[in-house]
Design an enzyme around this catalytic site. Structure first.
Site, PDB file in Angstrom:
ATOM      1  N   LYS A 227       0.725  -1.528   0.035  1.00  0.00           N
ATOM      2  CA  LYS A 227       0.469  -0.176  -0.125  1.00  0.00           C
ATOM      3  C   LYS A 227       1.043   1.155  -0.124  1.00  0.00           C
ATOM      4  CE  LYS A 227      -4.201  -2.320   1.467  1.00  0.00           C
ATOM      5  NZ  LYS A 227      -3.814  -2.706   1.869  1.00  0.00           N
TER       6      LYS A 227
ATOM      7  N   GLY B 181      -8.431 -13.798   2.687  1.00  0.00           N
ATOM      8  CA  GLY B 181      -7.351 -14.270   3.418  1.00  0.00           C
ATOM      9  C   GLY B 181      -8.150 -14.627   5.077  1.00  0.00           C
TER      10      GLY B 181
ATOM     11  N   ASN C 117       9.846   9.494  -5.168  1.00  0.00           N
ATOM     12  CA  ASN C 117      10.530   8.874  -5.251  1.00  0.00           C
ATOM     13  C   ASN C 117      11.000   8.249  -4.190  1.00  0.00           C
ATOM     14  OD1 ASN C 117      13.782   8.664  -5.579  1.00  0.00           O
ATOM     15  ND2 ASN C 117      14.328   9.627  -3.254  1.00  0.00           N
TER      16      ASN C 117
HETATM   17  O1  O7M Z   1      -9.997 -11.898   3.687  1.00  0.00           O
HETATM   18  P1  O7M Z   1      -9.574 -11.088   5.734  1.00  0.00           P
HETATM   19  O2  O7M Z   1     -10.742  -9.895   5.613  1.00  0.00           O
HETATM   20  O3  O7M Z   1      -8.714 -12.093   6.165  1.00  0.00           O
HETATM   21  O4  O7M Z   1      -8.278 -10.476   4.448  1.00  0.00           O
HETATM   22  C1  O7M Z   1      -8.035  -9.317   3.528  1.00  0.00           C
HETATM   23  C2  O7M Z   1      -6.910  -9.036   3.383  1.00  0.00           C
HETATM   24  O5  O7M Z   1      -7.256  -8.213   1.711  1.00  0.00           O
HETATM   25  C3  O7M Z   1      -5.679  -8.411   3.671  1.00  0.00           C
HETATM   26  O6  O7M Z   1      -4.812  -8.486   3.386  1.00  0.00           O
HETATM   27  C4  O7M Z   1      -6.078  -7.155   3.535  1.00  0.00           C
HETATM   28  O7  O7M Z   1      -5.303  -6.071   4.300  1.00  0.00           O
HETATM   29  C5  O7M Z   1      -6.509  -6.849   2.219  1.00  0.00           C
HETATM   30  N1  O7M Z   1      -7.798  -4.979   2.120  1.00  0.00           N
HETATM   31  C6  O7M Z   1      -9.026  -5.472   2.770  1.00  0.00           C
HETATM   32  O8  O7M Z   1      -9.181  -6.026   3.271  1.00  0.00           O
HETATM   33  N2  O7M Z   1      -9.598  -3.913   2.104  1.00  0.00           N
HETATM   34  C7  O7M Z   1      -8.726  -3.226   1.648  1.00  0.00           C
HETATM   35  O9  O7M Z   1      -9.594  -2.308   0.968  1.00  0.00           O
HETATM   36  C8  O7M Z   1      -7.713  -3.579   1.012  1.00  0.00           C
HETATM   37  C9  O7M Z   1      -6.900  -4.471   1.270  1.00  0.00           C
HETATM   38  C10 O7M Z   1      -5.850  -5.276  -0.284  1.00  0.00           C
HETATM   39  O10 O7M Z   1      -5.981  -5.601   0.205  1.00  0.00           O
HETATM   40  O11 O7M Z   1      -5.844  -4.001  -0.117  1.00  0.00           O
HETATM   41  C11 O7M Z   1      -4.623  -3.728  -1.314  1.00  0.00           C
END
Ligand code: O7M
Length: 276
Positions: A111, A241, A117
């Site tokens: 993220k 996840g 840079n």
């Molecule tokens: O299925 P979970 O909830 O256990 O995990 C979700 C994953 O997606 C976890 O790695 C979060 O960091 C990511 N994620 C979100 O849950 N919500 C978002 O809006 C964005 C992400 C993400 O992957 O952003 C790149």
């Protein structure tokens, strides 16, 4: 592993020699010369994109190396990519990216949200470690996204840009700017965007903005979102996840999700065909 093959690499800028296999899509960049102008985005065209066959991306948010490897061994045949983020990389080091990349396509969910840079330096490390894609935030602005896109391009990698997030707090600030962020991601030549499976109506709205860019949707399962609703709304793939790595049988859980995605894709296609 089904991902990482890529489908299209089109660019107005010179592309460094591809280090992939002879028929890797990276070697096909010269086809850009024969494409009609309407296919070019304002800055640079989409990077080569991850092939989203199964439509499932594993979010590997575990912090133990052997558990991570065990989950990936079980789930890899069912997923297009494995998303690794701070929990795993801070715990195991960037070496884990290369280790996983031997058996799957790795996307670094850092993220990235800094000045150009710093963004570039982070992207360099991610791709050097073996990632095929990287995730950045849109809110730091055009130049910050472009820094990541340019670095990814050198590696034939993907950039996914976060628009509206899946958690309730996203309604505080992000939701109100999501359309603008999606438009910016497209203008900057990103491969796709991240949009919330917890709010399928928002996936639909953002699909209207990004056209054929990839939409990958997290929030399925543990956060209450539904895989089929996200796909029906226009997502290309889902990120999952806890419902996978906390499952008693991660392979079976992954297979079930893949089948749900396939069903929703068919339903969407039939609906589209019927509308024509
Ligand atoms: O299925 P979970 O909830 O256990 O995990 C979700 C994953 O997606 C976890 O790695 C979060 O960091 C990511 N994620 C979100 O849950 N919500 C978002 O809006 C964005 C992400 C993400 O992957 O952003 C790149």
């Amino acid at each position: 592993m089904q991902g990482c093959e890529g489908t299209a690499l089109i660019s107005r800028l010179p592309v460094p020699p591809c280090t992939h296999a002879p028929f890797h899509p990276c070697t096909l960049s010269s086809t850009a010369l024969f494409l009609p102008k309407k296919h070019f985005y304002p800055y640079i065209m989409t990077l080569f994109t991850m092939k989203l066959s199964s439509g499932l991306v594993l979010a590997l948010d575990v912090t133990d190396r052997s558990r991570a490897l065990d989950v990936v061994a079980k789930v890899a045949p069912h997923v297009d990519a494995v998303k690794v983020g701070y929990p795993l990389v801070l715990s195991c080091g960037t070496g884990i990216i290369g280790e996983l990349a031997k058996s799957t396509c790795v996307v670094c969910d850092f993220k990235v949200a800094d000045i150009p840079n710093t963004n570039r330096l982070i992207a360099v490390e991610a791709f050097k470690a073996g990632a095929k894609g990287i995730i950045c935030h849109a809110f730091p602005g055009r130049d910050s996204i472009i820094a990541v896109v340019e670095e990814a391009k050198k590696h034939g990698g993907d950039v996914l840009v976060v628009t509206e997030m899946s958690h309730p707090g996203a309604l505080d600030f992000m939701a109100g700017k999501a359309e603008q962020m999606a438009r910016l991601a497209k203008d900057c030549g990103a491969s796709g965007i991240i949009a919330p499976a917890t709010r399928p109506e928002r996936v639909k709205a953002l699909r209207g903005i990004v056209g054929e860019l990839q939409i990958i949707s997290p929030g399925v399962g543990a956060q209450g979102g539904s895989a089929s609703q996200a796909i029906l709304a226009g997502a290309d793939a889902i990120i999952v996840g806890r419902s996978l790595y906390e499952s008693q049988d991660p392979a079976e859980a992954a297979a079930r999700l893949v089948s749900e995605v396939a069903g929703a894709r068919n339903a969407r296609k039939e609906k589209g065909d019927a509308a024509q």
